[in-house]
Design a protein around this motif. Structure first.
Motif, PDB file in Angstrom:
ATOM      1  N   UNK A 177       0.833  -1.195   0.000  1.00  0.00           N
ATOM      2  CA  UNK A 177       0.000   0.000   0.000  1.00  0.00           C
ATOM      3  C   UNK A 177       0.866   1.243   0.000  1.00  0.00           C
ATOM      4  N   UNK A 178       0.368   2.307  -0.616  1.00  0.00           N
ATOM      5  CA  UNK A 178       1.156   3.539  -0.736  1.00  0.00           C
ATOM      6  C   UNK A 178       0.153   4.679  -0.771  1.00  0.00           C
ATOM      7  N   UNK A 179       0.082   5.446   0.319  1.00  0.00           N
ATOM      8  CA  UNK A 179      -0.911   6.519   0.346  1.00  0.00           C
ATOM      9  C   UNK A 179      -0.300   7.835   0.830  1.00  0.00           C
ATOM     10  N   UNK A 180      -0.872   8.937   0.352  1.00  0.00           N
ATOM     11  CA  UNK A 180      -0.413  10.250   0.769  1.00  0.00           C
ATOM     12  C   UNK A 180      -0.924  10.549   2.174  1.00  0.00           C
ATOM     13  N   UNK A 181      -0.075  11.218   2.955  1.00  0.00           N
ATOM     14  CA  UNK A 181      -0.440  11.509   4.354  1.00  0.00           C
ATOM     15  C   UNK A 181      -1.707  12.346   4.452  1.00  0.00           C
TER      16      UNK A 181
ATOM     17  N   UNK B  42      -2.953  -1.688  -2.750  1.00  0.00           N
ATOM     18  CA  UNK B  42      -3.752  -0.465  -2.819  1.00  0.00           C
ATOM     19  C   UNK B  42      -2.822   0.741  -2.923  1.00  0.00           C
ATOM     20  N   UNK B  43      -2.958   1.473  -3.997  1.00  0.00           N
ATOM     21  CA  UNK B  43      -2.164   2.693  -4.173  1.00  0.00           C
ATOM     22  C   UNK B  43      -3.122   3.859  -4.348  1.00  0.00           C
ATOM     23  N   UNK B  44      -2.884   4.926  -3.609  1.00  0.00           N
ATOM     24  CA  UNK B  44      -3.725   6.121  -3.696  1.00  0.00           C
ATOM     25  C   UNK B  44      -4.003   6.518  -5.133  1.00  0.00           C
ATOM     26  N   UNK B  45      -5.272   6.829  -5.403  1.00  0.00           N
ATOM     27  CA  UNK B  45      -5.626   7.363  -6.733  1.00  0.00           C
ATOM     28  C   UNK B  45      -4.751   8.577  -7.056  1.00  0.00           C
TER      29      UNK B  45
ATOM     30  N   UNK C  72      -9.755  -5.922 -16.369  1.00  0.00           N
ATOM     31  CA  UNK C  72      -8.612  -4.999 -16.254  1.00  0.00           C
ATOM     32  C   UNK C  72      -9.092  -3.620 -15.807  1.00  0.00           C
ATOM     33  N   UNK C  73     -10.234  -3.178 -16.375  1.00  0.00           N
ATOM     34  CA  UNK C  73     -10.770  -1.855 -16.000  1.00  0.00           C
ATOM     35  C   UNK C  73     -11.149  -1.839 -14.516  1.00  0.00           C
ATOM     36  N   UNK C  74     -11.767  -2.920 -14.051  1.00  0.00           N
ATOM     37  CA  UNK C  74     -12.179  -2.983 -12.642  1.00  0.00           C
ATOM     38  C   UNK C  74     -10.965  -3.078 -11.708  1.00  0.00           C
ATOM     39  N   UNK C  75      -9.922  -3.779 -12.171  1.00  0.00           N
ATOM     40  CA  UNK C  75      -8.681  -3.854 -11.374  1.00  0.00           C
ATOM     41  C   UNK C  75      -8.089  -2.450 -11.231  1.00  0.00           C
ATOM     42  N   UNK C  76      -8.133  -1.679 -12.334  1.00  0.00           N
ATOM     43  CA  UNK C  76      -7.565  -0.317 -12.303  1.00  0.00           C
ATOM     44  C   UNK C  76      -8.337   0.585 -11.340  1.00  0.00           C
ATOM     45  N   UNK C  77      -9.574   0.182 -11.005  1.00  0.00           N
ATOM     46  CA  UNK C  77     -10.389   0.964 -10.057  1.00  0.00           C
ATOM     47  C   UNK C  77     -10.194   0.468  -8.622  1.00  0.00           C
ATOM     48  N   UNK C  78      -9.125  -0.332  -8.426  1.00  0.00           N
ATOM     49  CA  UNK C  78      -8.791  -0.806  -7.071  1.00  0.00           C
ATOM     50  C   UNK C  78      -9.776  -1.838  -6.530  1.00  0.00           C
ATOM     51  N   UNK C  79     -10.512  -2.518  -7.426  1.00  0.00           N
ATOM     52  CA  UNK C  79     -11.486  -3.501  -6.946  1.00  0.00           C
ATOM     53  C   UNK C  79     -10.793  -4.835  -6.664  1.00  0.00           C
ATOM     54  N   UNK C  80     -11.254  -5.532  -5.646  1.00  0.00           N
ATOM     55  CA  UNK C  80     -10.690  -6.844  -5.299  1.00  0.00           C
ATOM     56  C   UNK C  80     -11.297  -7.908  -6.219  1.00  0.00           C
ATOM     57  N   UNK C  81     -10.693  -9.092  -6.230  1.00  0.00           N
ATOM     58  CA  UNK C  81     -11.226 -10.191  -7.051  1.00  0.00           C
ATOM     59  C   UNK C  81     -12.666 -10.501  -6.660  1.00  0.00           C
TER      60      UNK C  81
ATOM     61  N   UNK D 151       5.075 -11.979 -11.527  1.00  0.00           N
ATOM     62  CA  UNK D 151       3.981 -12.500 -10.713  1.00  0.00           C
ATOM     63  C   UNK D 151       3.744 -11.762  -9.402  1.00  0.00           C
ATOM     64  N   UNK D 152       4.376 -10.598  -9.242  1.00  0.00           N
ATOM     65  CA  UNK D 152       4.140  -9.842  -8.009  1.00  0.00           C
ATOM     66  C   UNK D 152       2.668  -9.444  -7.959  1.00  0.00           C
ATOM     67  N   UNK D 153       2.077  -9.452  -6.761  1.00  0.00           N
ATOM     68  CA  UNK D 153       0.654  -9.104  -6.672  1.00  0.00           C
ATOM     69  C   UNK D 153       0.347  -7.699  -7.181  1.00  0.00           C
ATOM     70  N   UNK D 154       1.354  -6.823  -7.136  1.00  0.00           N
ATOM     71  CA  UNK D 154       1.098  -5.433  -7.546  1.00  0.00           C
ATOM     72  C   UNK D 154       1.210  -5.219  -9.056  1.00  0.00           C
ATOM     73  N   UNK D 155       1.837  -6.146  -9.769  1.00  0.00           N
ATOM     74  CA  UNK D 155       2.210  -5.894 -11.174  1.00  0.00           C
ATOM     75  C   UNK D 155       1.004  -5.584 -12.063  1.00  0.00           C
ATOM     76  N   UNK D 156      -0.040  -6.417 -11.987  1.00  0.00           N
ATOM     77  CA  UNK D 156      -1.193  -6.232 -12.868  1.00  0.00           C
ATOM     78  C   UNK D 156      -1.945  -4.951 -12.512  1.00  0.00           C
ATOM     79  N   UNK D 157      -2.081  -4.695 -11.208  1.00  0.00           N
ATOM     80  CA  UNK D 157      -2.762  -3.463 -10.798  1.00  0.00           C
ATOM     81  C   UNK D 157      -2.027  -2.238 -11.336  1.00  0.00           C
ATOM     82  N   UNK D 158      -0.721  -2.216 -11.205  1.00  0.00           N
ATOM     83  CA  UNK D 158       0.051  -1.052 -11.656  1.00  0.00           C
ATOM     84  C   UNK D 158      -0.027  -0.895 -13.169  1.00  0.00           C
TER      85      UNK D 158
END
Length: 210
Positions: free
Chosen positions: A100-104, A124-127, A156-165, A194-201
């Protein structure tokens, strides 16, 4: 809900604010620290499910702790909070498998959503971070998108919206297993690791084309 968490931040108000907020929401705060060494020792000792770390701290930065956790194969998933908008830090976070990476400035608003994703193994990465790093610059639609099926593009579109499986499965009325199979196919087609973040990013970077 009783997720075990270590929190570290060298700003007392931020540390207290996050600790009080998460405690009030029923999370199990097993330790808090105001410098990197103490934070890392708490992670080693308690092996919490999640560590919420400030990127810039004395003795050890949040990134250095994430690197040490990865190197020593600690099970704790790291969430970084930061005021920094430097691409280099973001790239390092990805390299160290940060979840996860979010702005303070959005930490209190976003932290619960972030934790919910991370607990389920979804990054989860901040929009705000995604839009800051990937401004819509009229770039060309990647041809590799043509290799994806209609179902894969929808997912892919739903993944880009931070949605879980699970959320994707519910929205498309399919099983989580089917979603995961599509995800795996996309990772192969797009040549991602195969990193969990790769497809989301990847989906977030190409959001405007999905």
């Amino acid at each position: 809900m009783n997720t075990s968490i270590v929190i570290a931040d060298d700003h007392p108000l931020m540390l207290r604010g996050l600790t009080d907020f998460l405690t009030s929401k029923g999370f199990n705060i097993v330790g808090s620290a105001n410098d990197g060494n103490s934070a890392y020792n708490l992670i080693v000792k308690h092996k919490p499910e999640i560590a919420i770390l400030d990127i810039r701290m004395p003795n050890r930065t949040g990134l250095e702790i994430a690197e040490a956790c990865k190197k020593n194969k600690l099970p704790t998933k790291v969430i970084l909070i930061t005021f920094d908008k430097e691409e280099e830090l973001y790239d390092k976070a990805k390299a160290f498998d940060v979840y996860g990476y979010i702005f303070k400035e959005f930490a209190i608003e976003e932290i619960e959503t972030c934790i919910a994703h991370v607990v389920n193994g979804n990054p989860y990465f901040s929009e705000e971070i995604a839009s800051y790093l990937n401004p819509s610059d009229g770039s060309q639609r990647p041809e590799i998108l043509d290799t994806l099926t209609k179902s894969e593009l929808k997912i892919a579109k739903l993944i880009s919206e931070n949605k879980t499986s699970q959320e994707i499965a519910d929205e498309l009325s399919i099983s989580v297993r089917t979603v995961d199979k599509h995800r795996s196919n996309m990772v192969n087609k797009l040549g991602l690791d195969n990193k969990p973040t790769a497809l989301y990013l990847w989906t977030n970077t190409n959001k405007i084309f999905l």
